[in-house]
Design a protein around this motif. Structure first.
Motif, PDB file in Angstrom:
ATOM      1  N   VAL A   1       0.855  -1.189   0.000  1.00  0.00           N
ATOM      2  CA  VAL A   1       0.000   0.000   0.000  1.00  0.00           C
ATOM      3  C   VAL A   1       0.891   1.238   0.000  1.00  0.00           C
ATOM      4  O   VAL A   1       1.854   1.314   0.775  1.00  0.00           O
ATOM      5  CB  VAL A   1      -0.928   0.035   1.237  1.00  0.00           C
ATOM      6  N   PHE A   2       0.560   2.190  -0.866  1.00  0.00           N
ATOM      7  CA  PHE A   2       1.224   3.486  -0.887  1.00  0.00           C
ATOM      8  C   PHE A   2       0.252   4.572  -0.451  1.00  0.00           C
ATOM      9  O   PHE A   2      -0.920   4.556  -0.850  1.00  0.00           O
ATOM     10  CB  PHE A   2       1.692   3.841  -2.301  1.00  0.00           C
ATOM     11  N   GLY A   3       0.732   5.530   0.325  1.00  0.00           N
ATOM     12  CA  GLY A   3      -0.001   6.768   0.522  1.00  0.00           C
ATOM     13  C   GLY A   3       0.219   7.629  -0.715  1.00  0.00           C
ATOM     14  O   GLY A   3       1.330   7.701  -1.248  1.00  0.00           O
TER      15      GLY A   3
ATOM     16  N   ALA B   1      -0.694  -5.059 -14.035  1.00  0.00           N
ATOM     17  CA  ALA B   1      -0.910  -3.632 -14.307  1.00  0.00           C
ATOM     18  C   ALA B   1      -0.019  -2.759 -13.439  1.00  0.00           C
ATOM     19  O   ALA B   1      -0.318  -1.591 -13.222  1.00  0.00           O
ATOM     20  CB  ALA B   1      -2.375  -3.268 -14.081  1.00  0.00           C
ATOM     21  N   TYR B   2       1.093  -3.336 -12.943  1.00  0.00           N
ATOM     22  CA  TYR B   2       2.024  -2.515 -12.161  1.00  0.00           C
ATOM     23  C   TYR B   2       2.519  -1.336 -12.978  1.00  0.00           C
ATOM     24  O   TYR B   2       2.676  -0.238 -12.451  1.00  0.00           O
ATOM     25  CB  TYR B   2       3.223  -3.341 -11.693  1.00  0.00           C
ATOM     26  N   LYS B   3       2.788  -1.575 -14.275  1.00  0.00           N
ATOM     27  CA  LYS B   3       3.152  -0.443 -15.129  1.00  0.00           C
ATOM     28  C   LYS B   3       1.870   0.310 -15.450  1.00  0.00           C
ATOM     29  O   LYS B   3       0.996  -0.183 -16.159  1.00  0.00           O
ATOM     30  CB  LYS B   3       3.845  -0.876 -16.411  1.00  0.00           C
ATOM     31  N   LEU B   4       1.764   1.522 -14.936  1.00  0.00           N
ATOM     32  CA  LEU B   4       0.545   2.305 -15.093  1.00  0.00           C
ATOM     33  C   LEU B   4       0.400   2.787 -16.529  1.00  0.00           C
ATOM     34  O   LEU B   4       1.386   3.043 -17.216  1.00  0.00           O
ATOM     35  CB  LEU B   4       0.571   3.489 -14.126  1.00  0.00           C
ATOM     36  N   SER B   5      -0.832   2.915 -16.964  1.00  0.00           N
ATOM     37  CA  SER B   5      -1.101   3.270 -18.359  1.00  0.00           C
ATOM     38  C   SER B   5      -1.050   4.782 -18.568  1.00  0.00           C
ATOM     39  O   SER B   5      -1.311   5.549 -17.642  1.00  0.00           O
ATOM     40  CB  SER B   5      -2.464   2.723 -18.788  1.00  0.00           C
ATOM     41  N   PRO B   6      -0.693   5.225 -19.785  1.00  0.00           N
ATOM     42  CA  PRO B   6      -0.663   6.662 -20.086  1.00  0.00           C
ATOM     43  C   PRO B   6      -2.065   7.237 -20.159  1.00  0.00           C
ATOM     44  O   PRO B   6      -3.042   6.487 -20.115  1.00  0.00           O
ATOM     45  CB  PRO B   6       0.041   6.691 -21.456  1.00  0.00           C
ATOM     46  N   PRO B   7      -2.192   8.585 -20.245  1.00  0.00           N
ATOM     47  CA  PRO B   7      -1.120   9.569 -20.466  1.00  0.00           C
ATOM     48  C   PRO B   7      -0.344   9.888 -19.194  1.00  0.00           C
ATOM     49  O   PRO B   7      -0.892   9.823 -18.098  1.00  0.00           O
ATOM     50  CB  PRO B   7      -1.896  10.806 -20.949  1.00  0.00           C
ATOM     51  N   TYR B   8       0.939  10.234 -19.368  1.00  0.00           N
ATOM     52  CA  TYR B   8       1.810  10.558 -18.242  1.00  0.00           C
ATOM     53  C   TYR B   8       2.102  12.056 -18.249  1.00  0.00           C
ATOM     54  O   TYR B   8       3.060  12.504 -18.868  1.00  0.00           O
ATOM     55  CB  TYR B   8       3.130   9.793 -18.346  1.00  0.00           C
TER      56      TYR B   8
ATOM     57  N   LYS C   1       8.574  -5.994  -3.206  1.00  0.00           N
ATOM     58  CA  LYS C   1       7.374  -5.700  -4.007  1.00  0.00           C
ATOM     59  C   LYS C   1       7.308  -4.209  -4.357  1.00  0.00           C
ATOM     60  O   LYS C   1       6.949  -3.831  -5.474  1.00  0.00           O
ATOM     61  CB  LYS C   1       6.126  -6.096  -3.232  1.00  0.00           C
ATOM     62  N   ILE C   2       7.633  -3.373  -3.390  1.00  0.00           N
ATOM     63  CA  ILE C   2       7.587  -1.931  -3.605  1.00  0.00           C
ATOM     64  C   ILE C   2       8.577  -1.516  -4.694  1.00  0.00           C
ATOM     65  O   ILE C   2       8.237  -0.758  -5.611  1.00  0.00           O
ATOM     66  CB  ILE C   2       7.874  -1.191  -2.279  1.00  0.00           C
ATOM     67  N   ASN C   3       9.790  -2.022  -4.623  1.00  0.00           N
ATOM     68  CA  ASN C   3      10.791  -1.670  -5.630  1.00  0.00           C
ATOM     69  C   ASN C   3      10.464  -2.268  -6.998  1.00  0.00           C
ATOM     70  O   ASN C   3      10.784  -1.670  -8.032  1.00  0.00           O
ATOM     71  CB  ASN C   3      12.177  -2.125  -5.179  1.00  0.00           C
ATOM     72  N   TYR C   4       9.808  -3.421  -7.012  1.00  0.00           N
ATOM     73  CA  TYR C   4       9.395  -4.012  -8.287  1.00  0.00           C
ATOM     74  C   TYR C   4       8.357  -3.117  -8.969  1.00  0.00           C
ATOM     75  O   TYR C   4       8.414  -2.893 -10.177  1.00  0.00           O
ATOM     76  CB  TYR C   4       8.834  -5.410  -8.062  1.00  0.00           C
ATOM     77  N   PHE C   5       7.420  -2.583  -8.173  1.00  0.00           N
ATOM     78  CA  PHE C   5       6.434  -1.656  -8.723  1.00  0.00           C
ATOM     79  C   PHE C   5       7.122  -0.416  -9.301  1.00  0.00           C
ATOM     80  O   PHE C   5       6.813   0.005 -10.420  1.00  0.00           O
ATOM     81  CB  PHE C   5       5.440  -1.248  -7.640  1.00  0.00           C
ATOM     82  N   PHE C   6       8.052   0.171  -8.546  1.00  0.00           N
ATOM     83  CA  PHE C   6       8.758   1.350  -9.043  1.00  0.00           C
ATOM     84  C   PHE C   6       9.527   1.020 -10.326  1.00  0.00           C
ATOM     85  O   PHE C   6       9.551   1.810 -11.272  1.00  0.00           O
ATOM     86  CB  PHE C   6       9.726   1.877  -7.983  1.00  0.00           C
TER      87      PHE C   6
END
Length: 200
Positions: free
Chosen positions: A11-13, A80-87, A107-112
């Motif tokens: 979970v991220f704030g 869907a860890y890689k968020l979709s555009p537009p960026y 897990k956190i670093n994998y998402f980043f």
């Protein structure tokens, strides 16, 4: 509380909490990493758990009614860890400033890492004092085992059916001029009905 909710991996704030521009009526946006194949179950248990304590923000909560409540507006699975555009520049700023609240550093670093091509490189080294909880509770592990097989599949399918019905019903009240970003699939659930604030 996230340590006790099944199928929540991290979970991220996010939002104003992460960016440091909160006001007296601010809620707390969170980005939830959910287990693949259990995203609707994860959302249901989040809303149920925080709702029991009056901490989950409702769709109609605004102003002081939303103050200090958790806004569950974004769930992603590994697909869907890689968020979709537009960026946009504001979108990049928002996600670069995510605050780890719960989950493993791996897990956190994998998402980043999945978003580094558009967001820029960010690695987390466990030095954020806001990241207090990293391991699951025994209750969470037990519930995940109990809901892993066929029973869990049936529950996920049922929760998906009713949640999508509710989501589709709410779409009629969304103003397209507010640049909404609404996604609902087995991989991602995103509810940003008014993205104008990110462009300011």
């Amino acid at each position: 509380m996230f340590r006790f909710i099944p199928f929540v991996d991290f979970v991220f704030g996010a939002g104003s909490l992460a960016l440091g521009n909160v006001n007296k009526d601010s809620d707390f946006d969170v980005l939830v990493g959910a287990r693949q194949g259990r995203i609707f179950s994860a959302r249901f248990f989040c809303l149920l758990s925080f709702g029991l304590f009056g901490l989950a923000r409702g769709r109609l909560d605004h102003g002081s009614r939303a103050c200090d409540k958790i806004c569950f507006n974004h769930f992603v699975t590994e697909g869907a860890y890689k968020l979709s555009p537009p960026y946009s520049a504001s979108w990049k700023d928002l996600y670069l400033n995510l605050v780890p609240v719960y989950g493993s550093i791996e897990k956190i670093n994998y998402f980043f890492g999945c978003n580094s091509d558009w967001m820029g490189v960010r690695r987390y080294w466990s030095d954020d004092l806001r990241h207090l909880y990293r391991d699951s509770s025994w209750l969470k592990k037990f519930l995940e085992i109990m809901l892993y097989g066929v029973i869990g599949d049936v529950i996920e399918t049922t929760l998906k059916y009713f949640q999508i019905l509710k989501i589709k019903k709410s779409l009629s009240s969304i103003n397209v001029d507010h640049k909404p970003r609404i996604v609902y699939s087995d991989y991602e659930l995103e509810f940003h009905p008014d993205r104008r604030k990110f462009e300011v």
